[in-house]
Every structure is written in structure tokens, then in C-alpha cells.
Design a protein around this motif. Structure first.
Motif, PDB file in Angstrom:
ATOM      1  N   GLY A 115       0.851  -1.244  -0.104  1.00 41.15           N
ATOM      2  CA  GLY A 115       0.015  -0.024   0.057  1.00 41.15           C
ATOM      3  C   GLY A 115       0.782   1.492   0.215  1.00 41.15           C
ATOM      4  N   LEU A 116       2.199   1.148  -0.419  1.00 45.94           N
ATOM      5  CA  LEU A 116       2.990   2.336  -0.318  1.00 45.94           C
ATOM      6  C   LEU A 116       3.457   2.545  -1.883  1.00 45.94           C
ATOM      7  CD1 LEU A 116       5.020   1.999   2.881  1.00 45.94           C
ATOM      8  CD2 LEU A 116       3.242   3.391   2.316  1.00 45.94           C
ATOM      9  N   GLY A 117       2.594   2.331  -2.802  1.00 48.78           N
ATOM     10  CA  GLY A 117       2.756   2.803  -4.093  1.00 48.78           C
ATOM     11  C   GLY A 117       2.740   4.341  -4.217  1.00 48.78           C
ATOM     12  N   GLY A 118       3.630   4.912  -4.912  1.00 50.92           N
ATOM     13  CA  GLY A 118       3.706   6.613  -4.817  1.00 50.92           C
ATOM     14  C   GLY A 118       4.699   7.142  -3.632  1.00 50.92           C
ATOM     15  N   ALA A 119       4.928   6.330  -2.592  1.00 50.50           N
ATOM     16  CA  ALA A 119       5.832   6.920  -1.451  1.00 50.50           C
ATOM     17  C   ALA A 119       7.217   6.311  -1.631  1.00 50.50           C
ATOM     18  CB  ALA A 119       5.114   6.547  -0.300  1.00 50.50           C
ATOM     19  N   GLU A 120       7.635   5.971  -2.783  1.00 45.47           N
ATOM     20  CA  GLU A 120       8.913   5.190  -2.758  1.00 45.47           C
ATOM     21  C   GLU A 120      10.081   6.002  -2.572  1.00 45.47           C
ATOM     22  OE1 GLU A 120       6.043   3.445  -6.037  1.00 45.47           O
ATOM     23  OE2 GLU A 120       6.653   5.256  -5.386  1.00 45.47           O
ATOM     24  N   ASP A 121       9.851   7.354  -2.616  1.00 44.75           N
ATOM     25  CA  ASP A 121      10.992   8.224  -2.532  1.00 44.75           C
ATOM     26  C   ASP A 121      11.024   8.909  -1.161  1.00 44.75           C
ATOM     27  OD1 ASP A 121      12.246   7.879  -5.135  1.00 44.75           O
ATOM     28  OD2 ASP A 121      10.663   9.353  -5.954  1.00 44.75           O
ATOM     29  N   ALA A 122      10.023   8.328  -0.554  1.00 43.40           N
ATOM     30  CA  ALA A 122      10.093   9.379   1.091  1.00 43.40           C
ATOM     31  C   ALA A 122      11.044   8.621   1.949  1.00 43.40           C
ATOM     32  CB  ALA A 122       8.586   8.857   1.671  1.00 43.40           C
ATOM     33  N   ARG A 123      11.602   9.548   2.733  1.00 39.81           N
ATOM     34  CA  ARG A 123      12.641   8.878   3.801  1.00 39.81           C
ATOM     35  C   ARG A 123      11.938   8.526   4.939  1.00 39.81           C
ATOM     36  NH1 ARG A 123      17.793  10.802   2.273  1.00 39.81           N
ATOM     37  NH2 ARG A 123      17.945  10.838   0.077  1.00 39.81           N
ATOM     38  N   PRO A 124      12.538   7.709   5.720  1.00 35.36           N
ATOM     39  CA  PRO A 124      11.903   7.412   7.061  1.00 35.36           C
ATOM     40  C   PRO A 124      11.277   8.224   7.896  1.00 35.36           C
ATOM     41  CG  PRO A 124      13.567   5.860   6.690  1.00 35.36           C
ATOM     42  CD  PRO A 124      13.672   6.968   5.560  1.00 35.36           C
ATOM     43  N   ALA A 125      11.981   9.374   7.999  1.00 35.65           N
ATOM     44  CA  ALA A 125      11.411  10.664   8.684  1.00 35.65           C
ATOM     45  C   ALA A 125      10.154  11.215   8.351  1.00 35.65           C
ATOM     46  CB  ALA A 125      12.649  11.652   9.002  1.00 35.65           C
ATOM     47  N   GLN A 126       9.990  10.885   7.206  1.00 32.66           N
ATOM     48  CA  GLN A 126       8.675  11.403   6.274  1.00 32.66           C
ATOM     49  C   GLN A 126       7.636  10.781   6.568  1.00 32.66           C
ATOM     50  OE1 GLN A 126      10.844  12.033   2.591  1.00 32.66           O
ATOM     51  NE2 GLN A 126      10.377  14.282   2.679  1.00 32.66           N
ATOM     52  N   LEU A 127       7.925   9.282   7.295  1.00 38.44           N
ATOM     53  CA  LEU A 127       6.469   8.357   7.387  1.00 38.44           C
ATOM     54  C   LEU A 127       6.073   8.235   8.654  1.00 38.44           C
ATOM     55  CD1 LEU A 127       8.763   5.519   5.296  1.00 38.44           C
ATOM     56  CD2 LEU A 127       7.076   7.043   4.365  1.00 38.44           C
ATOM     57  N   SER A 128       4.839   7.754   8.775  1.00 37.42           N
ATOM     58  CA  SER A 128       4.217   7.759  10.074  1.00 37.42           C
ATOM     59  C   SER A 128       4.719   6.234  10.448  1.00 37.42           C
ATOM     60  CB  SER A 128       2.801   7.488   9.732  1.00 37.42           C
ATOM     61  OG  SER A 128       2.404   6.446   9.152  1.00 37.42           O
ATOM     62  N   GLY A 129       4.266   6.037  11.656  1.00 38.27           N
ATOM     63  CA  GLY A 129       4.665   4.577  12.354  1.00 38.27           C
ATOM     64  C   GLY A 129       4.063   3.506  11.600  1.00 38.27           C
ATOM     65  N   GLY A 130       3.067   3.695  11.137  1.00 35.46           N
ATOM     66  CA  GLY A 130       2.273   2.751  10.200  1.00 35.46           C
ATOM     67  C   GLY A 130       3.064   2.194   8.919  1.00 35.46           C
ATOM     68  N   MET A 131       3.303   3.411   8.293  1.00 36.17           N
ATOM     69  CA  MET A 131       4.201   3.641   6.857  1.00 36.17           C
ATOM     70  C   MET A 131       5.386   3.068   7.031  1.00 36.17           C
ATOM     71  SD  MET A 131       2.791   7.245   5.665  1.00 36.17           S
ATOM     72  CE  MET A 131       3.301   7.107   3.766  1.00 36.17           C
ATOM     73  N   ALA A 132       6.155   3.365   8.125  1.00 33.26           N
ATOM     74  CA  ALA A 132       7.560   2.945   8.274  1.00 33.26           C
ATOM     75  C   ALA A 132       7.361   1.358   8.361  1.00 33.26           C
ATOM     76  CB  ALA A 132       8.141   3.445   9.513  1.00 33.26           C
ATOM     77  N   MET A 133       6.356   0.734   9.206  1.00 32.50           N
ATOM     78  CA  MET A 133       6.341  -0.681   9.306  1.00 32.50           C
ATOM     79  C   MET A 133       5.803  -1.303   8.134  1.00 32.50           C
ATOM     80  SD  MET A 133       6.606  -3.178  11.303  1.00 32.50           S
ATOM     81  CE  MET A 133       6.909  -2.345  12.762  1.00 32.50           C
ATOM     82  N   ARG A 134       5.009  -0.584   7.338  1.00 29.54           N
ATOM     83  CA  ARG A 134       4.817  -1.117   5.933  1.00 29.54           C
ATOM     84  C   ARG A 134       6.095  -1.236   4.891  1.00 29.54           C
ATOM     85  NH1 ARG A 134      -0.576  -1.096   4.604  1.00 29.54           N
ATOM     86  NH2 ARG A 134      -1.994  -0.093   6.187  1.00 29.54           N
ATOM     87  N   VAL A 135       7.208  -0.623   4.947  1.00 31.13           N
ATOM     88  CA  VAL A 135       8.510  -0.530   4.351  1.00 31.13           C
ATOM     89  C   VAL A 135       9.075  -1.772   5.172  1.00 31.13           C
ATOM     90  CG1 VAL A 135      10.394   0.787   3.943  1.00 31.13           C
ATOM     91  CG2 VAL A 135       8.428   2.022   4.032  1.00 31.13           C
ATOM     92  N   SER A 136       9.054  -1.717   6.131  1.00 38.73           N
ATOM     93  CA  SER A 136       9.620  -3.095   6.781  1.00 38.73           C
ATOM     94  C   SER A 136       9.152  -4.372   6.336  1.00 38.73           C
ATOM     95  CB  SER A 136       9.439  -3.077   8.398  1.00 38.73           C
ATOM     96  OG  SER A 136      10.546  -4.012   9.166  1.00 38.73           O
ATOM     97  N   LEU A 137       7.886  -4.468   6.203  1.00 36.40           N
ATOM     98  CA  LEU A 137       7.194  -5.453   5.774  1.00 36.40           C
ATOM     99  C   LEU A 137       7.698  -5.773   4.273  1.00 36.40           C
ATOM    100  CD1 LEU A 137       3.767  -5.250   7.425  1.00 36.40           C
ATOM    101  CD2 LEU A 137       5.370  -7.317   7.730  1.00 36.40           C
ATOM    102  N   ALA A 138       7.646  -4.510   3.542  1.00 40.71           N
ATOM    103  CA  ALA A 138       8.077  -4.797   2.215  1.00 40.71           C
ATOM    104  C   ALA A 138       9.486  -5.298   2.016  1.00 40.71           C
ATOM    105  CB  ALA A 138       7.722  -3.322   1.401  1.00 40.71           C
ATOM    106  N   ARG A 139      10.459  -4.691   2.761  1.00 42.65           N
ATOM    107  CA  ARG A 139      11.643  -5.139   2.756  1.00 42.65           C
ATOM    108  C   ARG A 139      11.916  -6.753   3.250  1.00 42.65           C
ATOM    109  NH1 ARG A 139      15.442  -2.183   6.975  1.00 42.65           N
ATOM    110  NH2 ARG A 139      13.758  -3.523   8.468  1.00 42.65           N
TER     111      ARG A 139
END
Length: 246
Positions: A115-139
Motif C-alpha cells: 500500500g505504499l505505491g507513490g511513496a517510494e522516494d520518501a525517507r523514514p522521517a517523512q513516514l508515519s509509524g504505520g507507513m514505516a512498518m509497511r516499508v519494513s514488511l516490504a523489505r
């Protein structure tokens, strides 16, 4: 087919003595198992053994996934703050020698899946806690793991986000069916996420018992309100109480 197993494992630490065991667990291909128990019972230690990050003092760990086929998601997203979401998600592929452009393309696909299509270029500091965890799941998912280990990944999130991510993980599981071990303190979360819940005693953790969870995976809407869900939650809670949880 057994993907991983702990056979009578015990873990001793010089500073605090026995941390786990004896403890046994067998995980079948495509199975989702939740580990619940009080703080300090060795849930995370068991997960590290399954991940190959630690060796038991006694007992045996058996794992069939090969190199790169096990992924771990921790409570904190542990993202590199100087990298974009796409670069963070691509790290396991790059470390495995996948070419840069291919790794970035697969990372972008994994981010889209969570669910993070379009946020590929965002840095961790720009992400909410839920979005950061989604990046961790994607990884974790970008390598297509056969064994996915989740160590209280939603513990720091609000209830709405926790529930949304639980459904997301189950939807992602449905596409590739990795075996999953999910560690949590939350009984309702364990029953919602898993087909089987293993209850551990206070440390050094042993198995106090386990319960099967009836119902389809992923969970249908309203599953938390069904009689079988409530009954299983109560049964697991009773096992925790009987095991001396504190």
C-alpha cells in the motif's frame, strides 16, 4: 512438510541464566503460528533461533529454507534513515547480489503490495509509524521468503493501524503462503492472525499448551465478533492464566 522446528531447545545466558526451554515447536509449510506469553518468557529468543541469529545451548534447530529464504520483521522498523523507502526495501536484494535496477524495480513492486505505491522516494522521517512498518514488511517480502518471522511488529502502533496491518499481512500471506511465526503479547491479535496459538509459561519459557483457531485465513469481515473467535480468545487466556503468566 516441516519448514522449521525447535526440538527441546534451551538457551542459557551467563548474566541471567536460563532464558528459554526446554521448548519445542514445529512449523509446517504455509502455516501461521502465534507465540504468546508474558514478558521475558523467551518468545523473541525462540524467534531468533528460528531465524538462525542465535544458537541454542542445548537441543536442535531444524530449518529447510535456504539462504535468503527467511525474513524477520522486528518491533521497530529498523530502517536506514538516509535511504528512501525504495532503497530500504531493496537492501536484501542488493546484499544478495541482485543488480541495482532489478532490485529497485522489485522493491517498488513490494512497496506497492503493502500500500505504499507513490511513496517510494520518501525517507523514514517523512513516514508515519504505520507507513514505516509497511516499508519494513516490504523489505521482508521482497525476497519471497519461505519463512517469515514477525517479532511484535505492531506493538508500538495504535489499534486502528494494528488491525489494518494485521489484515494486510494476512492478505500478503495469501499470495505466496510463507510459513509465519508471529510473536505478540496480545491474545486477540494472536487468535486473529494465526491458525495455531502456542502459549508459553513465564521464563524460562516452556509450552503451557496450544489451541487451534477455526475459521478461514485471511479473516472475513466481522470475524472478531464471531462466537468461535471469542471462545478461542477465552481458551488461550485460560491457558495463560493456568501457565502462571504474570
Amino acid at each position: 512438510m516441516t519448514v522449521a522446528a525447535l526440538d527441546g531447545v534451551e538457551v542459557d545466558y551467563a548474566a541471567r541464566g536460563r532464558a528459554l526451554g526446554p521448548f519445542s515447536l514445529s512449523l509446517a509449510q504455509g502455516e501461521i503460528v502465534a507465540l504468546v506469553g508474558p514478558s521475558g518468557c523467551g518468545k523473541s529468543t525462540a524467534l531468533r533461533l528460528l531465524a538462525g541469529l542465535e544458537a541454542p545451548t542445548r537441543g536442535e534447530v531444524r530449518r529447510t529454507p535456504g539462504r535468503g529464504e527467511t525474513a524477520v520483521v522486528f518491533q521497530a522498523p529498523t530502517l536506514a534513515p538516509w535511504l528512501s523507502a525504495r532503497a530500504n526495501a531493496a537492501l536484501p536484494l542488493e546484499l544478495a547480489g541482485v543488480a541495482g535496477e532489478t532490485a529497485r524495480e522489485r522493491a517498488a513492486e513490494a512497496l506497492d503490495r503493502v500500500g505504499l505505491g507513490g511513496a517510494e522516494d520518501a525517507r523514514p522521517a517523512q513516514l508515519s509509524g504505520g507507513m514505516a512498518m509497511r516499508v519494513s514488511l516490504a523489505r521482508a517480502l521482497v525476497t519471497g521468503p519461505k519463512l517469515l518471522l514477525l517479532d511484535e511488529p505492531f506493538a508500538a502502533l495504535d489499534e486502528i493501524t494494528r488491525r489494518a496491518l494485521a489484515d494486510d499481512v494476512l492478505a500478503l500471506w495469501a499470495t505466496t503462503k510463507p510459513a509465519i511465526v508471529f510473536v505478540t503479547h496480545n491474545v486477540e491479535e494472536a487468535v486473529y492472525m494465526a491458525a495455531r496459538v502456542v502459549v508459553m509459561t513465564p521464563g524460562p519459557g516452556r509450552a503451557a499448551g496450544e489451541g487451534a483457531v477455526d475459521g478461514p485465513l485471511p479473516r472475513p469481515a466481522g470475524f472478531r465478533t464471531t462466537p468461535q473467535f471469542r471462545q478461542t480468545v477465552e481458551a488461550v487466556s485460560d491457558l495463560l492464566a493456568a501457565g502462571g503468566a504474570r
